[in-house]
Design a protein around this motif. Structure first.
Motif, PDB file in Angstrom:
ATOM      1  N   HIS A   1       0.849  -1.184   0.000  1.00 31.56           N
ATOM      2  CA  HIS A   1       0.000   0.000   0.000  1.00 31.56           C
ATOM      3  C   HIS A   1       0.878   1.224   0.000  1.00 31.56           C
ATOM      4  N   THR A   2       0.324   2.330  -0.483  1.00 36.01           N
ATOM      5  CA  THR A   2       1.077   3.580  -0.530  1.00 36.01           C
ATOM      6  C   THR A   2       0.430   4.665   0.306  1.00 36.01           C
ATOM      7  N   THR A   3      -0.860   4.577   0.505  1.00 30.98           N
ATOM      8  CA  THR A   3      -1.572   5.594   1.270  1.00 30.98           C
ATOM      9  C   THR A   3      -1.308   5.427   2.757  1.00 30.98           C
ATOM     10  N   ASP A   4      -0.952   6.559   3.415  1.00 29.67           N
ATOM     11  CA  ASP A   4      -0.812   6.554   4.875  1.00 29.67           C
ATOM     12  C   ASP A   4       0.178   5.485   5.337  1.00 29.67           C
ATOM     13  N   THR A  16      -9.138  12.772   1.217  1.00 24.97           N
ATOM     14  CA  THR A  16     -10.301  12.332   0.449  1.00 24.97           C
ATOM     15  C   THR A  16     -11.222  11.387   1.211  1.00 24.97           C
ATOM     16  N   HIS A  58      -3.436   7.017  10.061  1.00 32.25           N
ATOM     17  CA  HIS A  58      -4.888   6.959   9.917  1.00 32.25           C
ATOM     18  C   HIS A  58      -5.283   5.556   9.509  1.00 32.25           C
ATOM     19  N   ASP A  80      -7.107   7.889   3.661  1.00 37.69           N
ATOM     20  CA  ASP A  80      -6.539   9.115   3.101  1.00 37.69           C
ATOM     21  C   ASP A  80      -7.225  10.295   3.789  1.00 37.69           C
ATOM     22  N   THR A 137      -8.086   2.267   1.727  1.00 32.90           N
ATOM     23  CA  THR A 137      -7.269   1.334   0.961  1.00 32.90           C
ATOM     24  C   THR A 137      -6.965   0.131   1.836  1.00 32.90           C
TER      25      THR A 137
END
Length: 359
Positions: free
Chosen positions: A9-12, A41, A17, A38, A45
């Motif tokens: 994963h890349t988000t957070d 937005t 979060h 995120d 994910t």
């Protein structure tokens, strides 16, 4: 204990979060899914899943310790605790029995873990040990009674249990007996005893309730009828008084599928109330701005899936997340700050989705 399945994963990426999604493993779910959130937005994910517990359909997070608690909604009802890690979750000890069948909701009340047991028609109270894991034996309060719907109300069916904002009382909602019980926890043992029982309209099937932020009103949503009951709440005396009913749909369509409301959310500023409605597969928006005792239905929005079992606001209060059990997805909506109307902005695939909580 089950397998942990992780994906890149890349988000957070630092885990600031997180959201946790419970699902029905009996319906193809993956157990508890950890998702990155995120903050800009609200997008979820999924980053890991853990199938250590069958049917973890209700989750509760302790903000003080960060521990996550889950029920196992099965015939042999259980609860378990999990510790968040960089990779997702790890079990904190073994699952513990609630001495009841079909726990469908749980909440934290001080150093106790409470479960509403649908099949058994009871509420269990379990102590938390020094490391935060649930212990035993549980203290079980059995409900009594029935309702006029022979298919759904042949016996008690506790569907939700939670403490009131004052922390003095515990309220349990029973679909089978058309009532809400106000319980007093024993300060020494944590066992619950019934203080009062408030009768609601026969055959309505109360399912979940939520408090107004000022702590003086309670809204009860009914499963067997698409309606909301407004109650005054007196925390000093532990008294719940029904004062009115409000429809949460604009009216039935001949030949249409029956509506089954599931849960509700009150905005943190007390201006709006939202209800998830199965059958119609929609989110109803009600305004509380005119008078909180008389909510008014203002809008109905498709939920973006099928059979919305759960509805929750994120910590910012700017978004709503819907767990669509039958379509196997979680959808999220941005809330118009002026009208309270939700606008769909995304979704994540989660088979058997049952609930979402935020870390």
């Amino acid at each position: 204990m089950g397998d942990v399945d992780t994906v890149d994963h890349t988000t957070d990426q630092h885990g600031e979060h997180r959201a946790y999604i419970g699902s029905f493993t009996s319906g193809g779910g993956r157990g508890i899914t950890t998702a990155a959130v995120d903050p800009a937005t609200g997008a979820l994910t999924p980053i890991a899943s853990l199938d250590a517990l069958p049917n973890p359909s209700s989750l509760a997070l302790d903000p003080a310790t960060g521990l996550l608690y889950a029920v196992s909604e099965t015939e042999d009802g259980m609860v378990a605790a999990f510790r968040p890690t960089a990779a997702g979750l790890e079990p904190l000890g073994a699952a513990v029995t609630v001495d009841a069948s079909g726990p469908t909701h749980l909440s934290l009340a001080g150093q106790r873990l409470l479960t509403a047991n649908y099949t058994s028609g009871s509420v269990s109270s379990l102590p938390l040990t020094a490391d935060g894991s649930p212990g035993g034996p549980p203290a079980v309060l059995t409900h009594h009674g029935s309702g006029p719907d022979r298919d759904r109300q042949e016996s008690p069916h506790a569907h939700q249990v939670l403490p009131d904002p004052s922390g003095r009382w515990v309220l349990s909602v029973d679909l089978g007996t058309d009532s809400v019980r106000v319980c007093a926890p024993d300060r020494g043992t944590g066992a619950l005893r019934t203080h009062t029982e408030t009768a609601l309209r026969a055959g309505s099937g109360p399912r979940h309730l939520a408090f107004h932020p000022d702590g003086t009103l309670v809204y009860v949503v009914h499963e067997l009828e698409p309606q909301l009951t407004v109650c005054r709440w007196n925390a000093a005396s532990g008294q719940l008084e029904p004062v009115g009913e409000v429809p949460v749909t604009s009216g039935g369509v001949p030949g249409a599928e029956r509506d089954y409301p599931s849960t509700l959310v009150v905005s943190s500023d007390g201006r709006f109330l939202w209800v998830a409605i199965r059958g119609a597969d929609a989110i109803a928006t009600l305004t509380l701005s005119g008078r909180a005792e008389k909510p008014q239905l203002t809008h109905t929005e498709p939920c973006g899936g099928s059979w919305p079992r759960d509805l929750v606001a994120d910590p910012s209060g700017r978004r709503l997340y819907v767990s669509n059990e039958w379509s196997g997805n979680v959808t999220w909506f941005d809330i118009d700050p002026q009208t309270g109307q939700p606008h769909r902005s995304g979704q994540a695939e989660v088979p058997g989705a049952a609930c979402v909580v935020f870390g």
